[in-house]
Design a protein around this motif. Sequence first.
Motif, PDB file in Angstrom:
ATOM      1  N   THR A 167     -10.383  -1.688   5.644  1.00 29.40           N
ATOM      2  CA  THR A 167     -10.869  -0.861   4.819  1.00 29.40           C
ATOM      3  C   THR A 167     -12.230  -0.464   5.437  1.00 29.40           C
ATOM      4  N   ASN A 202     -12.651   3.912   4.674  1.00 32.34           N
ATOM      5  CA  ASN A 202     -13.920   4.330   4.155  1.00 32.34           C
ATOM      6  C   ASN A 202     -14.796   5.255   5.159  1.00 32.34           C
ATOM      7  N   LEU A 234      -9.964   6.596  -0.389  1.00 30.39           N
ATOM      8  CA  LEU A 234     -10.562   5.418  -1.235  1.00 30.39           C
ATOM      9  C   LEU A 234      -9.835   4.695  -1.905  1.00 30.39           C
ATOM     10  N   ALA A 235      -8.651   5.229  -2.552  1.00 29.43           N
ATOM     11  CA  ALA A 235      -7.747   4.400  -3.535  1.00 29.43           C
ATOM     12  C   ALA A 235      -6.905   3.612  -2.635  1.00 29.43           C
ATOM     13  N   MET A 277      -8.702   5.968 -10.309  1.00 28.63           N
ATOM     14  CA  MET A 277      -9.538   6.382  -9.297  1.00 28.63           C
ATOM     15  C   MET A 277      -9.092   8.024  -8.758  1.00 28.63           C
ATOM     16  N   THR A 291       0.740  -1.224   0.127  1.00 29.74           N
ATOM     17  CA  THR A 291       0.071   0.123  -0.161  1.00 29.74           C
ATOM     18  C   THR A 291       0.808   1.167  -0.171  1.00 29.74           C
ATOM     19  N   THR A 309      -7.303  -7.590 -12.663  1.00 30.32           N
ATOM     20  CA  THR A 309      -5.999  -7.544 -11.867  1.00 30.32           C
ATOM     21  C   THR A 309      -5.262  -8.748 -12.033  1.00 30.32           C
ATOM     22  N   ILE A 366      -4.661   2.211  -9.206  1.00 27.64           N
ATOM     23  CA  ILE A 366      -5.725   3.113  -8.776  1.00 27.64           C
ATOM     24  C   ILE A 366      -5.431   4.599  -8.987  1.00 27.64           C
ATOM     25  N   GLU A 398      -6.420  -5.238  -2.508  1.00 29.50           N
ATOM     26  CA  GLU A 398      -6.010  -5.952  -3.754  1.00 29.50           C
ATOM     27  C   GLU A 398      -5.658  -7.378  -3.580  1.00 29.50           C
ATOM     28  N   SER A 440      -7.799   2.389   0.290  1.00 32.46           N
ATOM     29  CA  SER A 440      -8.629   1.227   0.723  1.00 32.46           C
ATOM     30  C   SER A 440      -8.650   0.192  -0.524  1.00 32.46           C
ATOM     31  N   ARG A 441      -8.769   0.888  -1.589  1.00 35.33           N
ATOM     32  CA  ARG A 441      -8.785   0.074  -2.733  1.00 35.33           C
ATOM     33  C   ARG A 441      -7.378  -0.970  -2.897  1.00 35.33           C
TER      34      ARG A 441
END
Length: 315
Positions: free
Chosen positions: A297, A301, A231-232, A182, A99, A141, A179, A239, A234-235
Amino acid sequence: MSMKEPNSTLNVQELIAQKSNRGLLSFVEKLMPKLLLAIAIVSVLTTLGILATLVVETYIFFTRVPFWEFITGTEWYPFANSTPTFGVLPLVIGTLKITGIAVLVAVPLGIATAIYLSEYASHRARKVIKPILEVLAGVPTIVYGFFALTFVTPILRSISPEVSIFNAISPGIVVGIMIIPMIASLSEDAMNSVPNSMRDGAYALGSTKLEVAIKIVLPAAISGIVASTVLAISRAIGETMIVAVAAGSTPRFDGDLTGSIQTMTAYIVQVTTGDAGYGTTIYYSIYAVGFTLFIFTLIMNMLAQYISKRFREEY
């Protein structure tokens, strides 16, 4: 009088048709709120069902493994024959490595792309770049994973030979690339919501386009930009396939980025491919790891929503 009769008959027929259509329309109008409510209830119940499954199965896991050992342990060897250990911190550290690298790649590129699209790009350039970003966001992905393993990793190894085939840098970079759309899209929307009167006032005072973008538009849209970034992130935390393919399966509690690591999602993939039998402690461990991931997550958010509401500018 006789000439008006056809018109009168036609008018009566039209009224009957209109009344019939109005009845059908009224039925549809009464039905749609109920249908939409049912769909919303299904969505809520699905979420509650997922959460209930995680909580129940995680509880079973903690009846076998102490909670404190799970959240503070620095060794994750669930498949050990003698004494398996279930300290989740190596998986958390692996996830944070991926991350962190992704954020370093995606945030500057995403915000720069948003600034260009919002402040510099012509209509023609925007028509070309936006679809490319949308295609980038739609790439599976698993394709990103093999791209990291077969393209990015060899480049890194040619630059630095100590980088192993499975490492944290390559998937981290590719997750960052994934990401970027996004961040760029949501940040551009936030920048476009800034009134042109603020730009015009800055130009009237002699500001350059870069100064307007950096000193006026960027601070005014900061809530949307930060929310898109969170948010990115969190994505990126959630992953799965990129890290499962390119990061390896070695849980390590250290700061090394050049060797094989394992993330929370990659461990779940490893176990669900058939490495553990149903009802075993290893089987229930994937729910504990999944619940940990869910907490991460959820926090991200909630943080995005708080930032969006706390720093939102009304124009």
